[in-house]
Design a protein around this motif. Structure first.
Motif, PDB file in Angstrom:
ATOM      1  N   SER A  98       0.845  -1.127   0.033  1.00 44.65           N
ATOM      2  CA  SER A  98       0.161  -0.171   0.034  1.00 44.65           C
ATOM      3  C   SER A  98       0.815   1.263   0.149  1.00 44.65           C
ATOM      4  N   PHE A  99       0.965   1.954  -1.128  1.00 47.71           N
ATOM      5  CA  PHE A  99       1.789   3.043  -1.258  1.00 47.71           C
ATOM      6  C   PHE A  99       1.196   4.364  -0.360  1.00 47.71           C
ATOM      7  N   LYS A 100       2.139   4.878   0.195  1.00 50.52           N
ATOM      8  CA  LYS A 100       1.709   6.175   1.059  1.00 50.52           C
ATOM      9  C   LYS A 100       2.400   7.518   0.605  1.00 50.52           C
ATOM     10  N   THR A 101       2.721   7.465  -0.597  1.00 52.95           N
ATOM     11  CA  THR A 101       3.421   8.568  -1.516  1.00 52.95           C
ATOM     12  C   THR A 101       2.929   8.506  -2.874  1.00 52.95           C
ATOM     13  N   ALA A 102       3.412   9.446  -3.583  1.00 52.41           N
ATOM     14  CA  ALA A 102       2.776   9.482  -4.876  1.00 52.41           C
ATOM     15  C   ALA A 102       3.983   9.494  -5.968  1.00 52.41           C
ATOM     16  N   VAL A 103       3.941   9.286  -7.215  1.00 57.05           N
ATOM     17  CA  VAL A 103       4.695   9.675  -8.223  1.00 57.05           C
ATOM     18  C   VAL A 103       4.940  11.114  -8.370  1.00 57.05           C
ATOM     19  N   GLY A 104       6.295  11.662  -8.374  1.00 59.29           N
ATOM     20  CA  GLY A 104       6.463  12.945  -8.402  1.00 59.29           C
ATOM     21  C   GLY A 104       6.662  13.684  -7.141  1.00 59.29           C
ATOM     22  N   SER A 105       6.371  12.757  -5.974  1.00 60.44           N
ATOM     23  CA  SER A 105       6.842  13.466  -4.855  1.00 60.44           C
ATOM     24  C   SER A 105       8.332  13.573  -4.396  1.00 60.44           C
ATOM     25  N   ASN A 106       8.780  14.617  -3.779  1.00 64.17           N
ATOM     26  CA  ASN A 106      10.084  14.767  -3.126  1.00 64.17           C
ATOM     27  C   ASN A 106       9.855  14.216  -1.627  1.00 64.17           C
ATOM     28  N   VAL A 107      10.807  13.284  -1.255  1.00 60.25           N
ATOM     29  CA  VAL A 107      10.623  12.841  -0.118  1.00 60.25           C
ATOM     30  C   VAL A 107      12.193  13.174   0.798  1.00 60.25           C
ATOM     31  N   GLU A 108      11.863  13.036   1.959  1.00 58.32           N
ATOM     32  CA  GLU A 108      13.205  13.263   2.891  1.00 58.32           C
ATOM     33  C   GLU A 108      13.539  11.790   3.440  1.00 58.32           C
ATOM     34  N   THR A 109      14.890  11.791   4.151  1.00 53.96           N
ATOM     35  CA  THR A 109      15.037  10.624   4.586  1.00 53.96           C
ATOM     36  C   THR A 109      13.969  10.215   5.677  1.00 53.96           C
ATOM     37  N   ASN A 110      13.744   8.727   5.797  1.00 50.10           N
ATOM     38  CA  ASN A 110      12.862   8.336   6.555  1.00 50.10           C
ATOM     39  C   ASN A 110      11.110   8.625   6.544  1.00 50.10           C
ATOM     40  N   THR A 111      11.092   8.868   4.885  1.00 52.63           N
ATOM     41  CA  THR A 111       9.693   9.425   4.822  1.00 52.63           C
ATOM     42  C   THR A 111       8.876   8.021   4.472  1.00 52.63           C
ATOM     43  N   LEU A 112       7.596   7.951   4.948  1.00 52.50           N
ATOM     44  CA  LEU A 112       6.831   6.489   4.963  1.00 52.50           C
ATOM     45  C   LEU A 112       6.554   6.364   3.452  1.00 52.50           C
ATOM     46  N   LEU A 113       7.169   5.384   2.597  1.00 53.17           N
ATOM     47  CA  LEU A 113       6.767   5.467   1.264  1.00 53.17           C
ATOM     48  C   LEU A 113       5.564   4.278   1.191  1.00 53.17           C
ATOM     49  N   ALA A 114       5.767   3.383   1.839  1.00 54.55           N
ATOM     50  CA  ALA A 114       4.521   2.315   1.594  1.00 54.55           C
ATOM     51  C   ALA A 114       4.547   1.464   2.897  1.00 54.55           C
ATOM     52  N   VAL A 115       3.426   0.767   2.779  1.00 55.38           N
ATOM     53  CA  VAL A 115       3.328  -0.382   4.007  1.00 55.38           C
ATOM     54  C   VAL A 115       3.076  -1.611   3.384  1.00 55.38           C
ATOM     55  N   ILE A 116       3.603  -2.686   3.963  1.00 57.05           N
ATOM     56  CA  ILE A 116       3.601  -4.150   3.260  1.00 57.05           C
ATOM     57  C   ILE A 116       3.097  -5.043   4.336  1.00 57.05           C
ATOM     58  N   GLY A 117       1.800  -5.394   4.189  1.00 57.58           N
ATOM     59  CA  GLY A 117       1.001  -6.138   4.979  1.00 57.58           C
ATOM     60  C   GLY A 117       0.121  -7.364   4.661  1.00 57.58           C
TER      61      GLY A 117
END
Length: 117
Positions: A98-117
């Motif tokens: 389950s992605f928690k960000t979008a294509v084209g987003s700028n992220v910082e270190t330790n930003t939540l990108l996705a959850v796998i469950g």
């Protein structure tokens, strides 16, 4: 002090500037309209599953799997561009993504990108 709103890359910043000198202009000042306030973010739902965090700052270039797809441990799931290099980010475990960000987003270190469950 005069206040200005400056927009850089879609983000608005309010800046205060002090006037220097005793002489002030008699010309009218036309203020630019303020950018509309961003809507309040909905409270984040509790995250259940293994978190996939960004290992470094970068740009989410593309997803390599579909939302909700089953992934295997160490399978590349997205491409994170940093310093003009594409880096495959892999799944830390097996499960549905389950992605928690979008294509084209700028992220910082330790930003939540996705959850796998």
């Amino acid at each position: 002090m005069r206040k200005f709103i400056i927009t850089i890359e879609g983000k608005s910043y309010e800046v205060g500037v002090e006037e220097v000198g005793a002489e002030q202009s008699a010309a009218p000042v036309i203020a630019a309209p303020a950018a509309p306030a961003a809507p309040a973010a909905a409270p984040a739902a509790p995250v259940s599953g293994e978190k996939l965090l960004s290992p470094f700052p970068g740009l989410i270039k593309k997803f390599l799997v579909e939302e909700g797809a089953s992934v295997k441990k160490d399978q590349p799931v997205l491409v994170l561009e940093a310093m003009k290099m594409d880096n495959d980010i892999t799944a830390p475990c097996d499960g549905k993504i389950s992605f928690k960000t979008a294509v084209g987003s700028n992220v910082e270190t330790n930003t939540l990108l996705a959850v796998i469950g």
